[in-house]
Design an enzyme around this catalytic site. Structure first.
Site, PDB file in Angstrom:
ATOM      1  CG  ASP A   8     -73.967  22.844   3.839  1.00 50.93           C
ATOM      2  OD1 ASP A   8     -73.142  23.899   3.653  1.00 50.93           O
ATOM      3  OD2 ASP A   8     -73.219  22.409   4.271  1.00 50.93           O
ATOM      4  CB  CYS A  65     -71.285  22.816   1.425  1.00 52.13           C
ATOM      5  SG  CYS A  65     -69.446  21.504   1.260  1.00 52.13           S
ATOM      6  CB  THR A  67     -64.755  23.380   2.516  1.00 54.59           C
ATOM      7  OG1 THR A  67     -65.876  21.735   2.425  1.00 54.59           O
ATOM      8  CG2 THR A  67     -64.311  23.546   4.469  1.00 54.59           C
ATOM      9  CG  HIS A  98     -58.457  19.877 -20.398  1.00 56.06           C
ATOM     10  ND1 HIS A  98     -57.629  20.008 -19.787  1.00 56.06           N
ATOM     11  CD2 HIS A  98     -58.609  20.994 -21.226  1.00 56.06           C
ATOM     12  CE1 HIS A  98     -56.571  20.360 -20.075  1.00 56.06           C
ATOM     13  NE2 HIS A  98     -57.343  20.851 -21.481  1.00 56.06           N
ATOM     14  CG  HIS A 133     -59.047  16.688 -22.880  1.00 56.60           C
ATOM     15  ND1 HIS A 133     -58.776  16.452 -22.147  1.00 56.60           N
ATOM     16  CD2 HIS A 133     -59.177  17.283 -24.058  1.00 56.60           C
ATOM     17  CE1 HIS A 133     -58.105  17.465 -22.191  1.00 56.60           C
ATOM     18  NE2 HIS A 133     -57.888  18.089 -23.359  1.00 56.60           N
TER      19      HIS A 133
HETATM   20  C1  RB5 Z   1     -70.891  22.437   8.175  1.00 58.75           C
HETATM   21  O1  RB5 Z   1     -70.505  22.719   8.934  1.00 58.75           O
HETATM   22  C2  RB5 Z   1     -69.679  22.434   6.911  1.00 58.75           C
HETATM   23  O2  RB5 Z   1     -68.985  21.190   7.672  1.00 58.75           O
HETATM   24  C3  RB5 Z   1     -70.169  21.837   5.595  1.00 58.75           C
HETATM   25  O3  RB5 Z   1     -70.419  22.885   5.439  1.00 58.75           O
HETATM   26  C4  RB5 Z   1     -68.871  21.539   4.749  1.00 58.75           C
HETATM   27  O4  RB5 Z   1     -68.287  22.534   5.030  1.00 58.75           O
HETATM   28  C5  RB5 Z   1     -67.890  20.697   4.265  1.00 58.75           C
HETATM   29  O5  RB5 Z   1     -67.557  19.923   3.896  1.00 58.75           O
END
Ligand code: RB5
Length: 147
Positions: A8, A65, A67, A98, A133
């Site tokens: 994203d 993304c 996180t 695994h 596994h």
């Molecule tokens: C976008 O701001 C953020 O929410 C997205 O990149 C991600 O971290 C969501 O899990």
């Protein structure tokens, strides 16, 4: 290896660095977007990348993304996908050894670019150990089938 990479807006700059790194190392890379830092929805790009791995069009996928959480949850909704959200080398090694992870997810707001590229290399190099596994991987597939 033929790979698909997607992100994203939050993961865009790391995705670009990953693509450059993979191509420099001789991999064939499909860029499934996004194409800028303009706000988009991670599930759209997770689905694009995960579908290419699930269909066999690409051997493995890497998604990013902010996180790594939203894009990994989304990728794992596609049947056949084992997408591992990794933040360190041990997790990445285990994800391959695994869990036979076929997709790697990372957070661009969590990892520095050079460290993320180290995880990418581990994800591509580490083998699946099989044995007990494999039985567990088969059990995941049973859950997907509703057995
Ligand atoms: C976008 O701001 C953020 O929410 C997205 O990149 C991600 O971290 C969501 O899990």
């Amino acid at each position: 290896m033929k790979l698909v990479v997607a992100s994203d807006h939050g993961g865009f700059s790391l995705k670009q660095a990953i693509i450059e790194h993979l191509q420099a190392n001789g991999h064939e890379v499909i860029d499934a977007g996004t194409d800028s830092e303009e706000s988009v929805d991670y599930a759209v790009y997770a689905k694009k990348a995960a579908s290419m791995v699930a269909s066999g069009a690409c051997e493995r996928g890497i998604v990013v993304c902010g996180t790594g959480i939203g894009i990994s949850i989304s990728a794992n909704k596609v049947h056949g996908i084992r997408c591992a959200l990794c933040t360190n080398e041990f997790m990445t090694k285990m994800a391959r050894r695994h869990n036979d992870a076929n997709m790697l997810a990372m957070g661009a707001r969590i990892l520095a670019v050079p460290y993320a590229l180290t995880l990418v290399d581990l994800f591509l190099e580490e083998p699946f150990e099989g044995g007990r596994h494999q039985r567990r991987i088969d059990q995941i597939a049973e859950i997907e089938r509703g057995d």
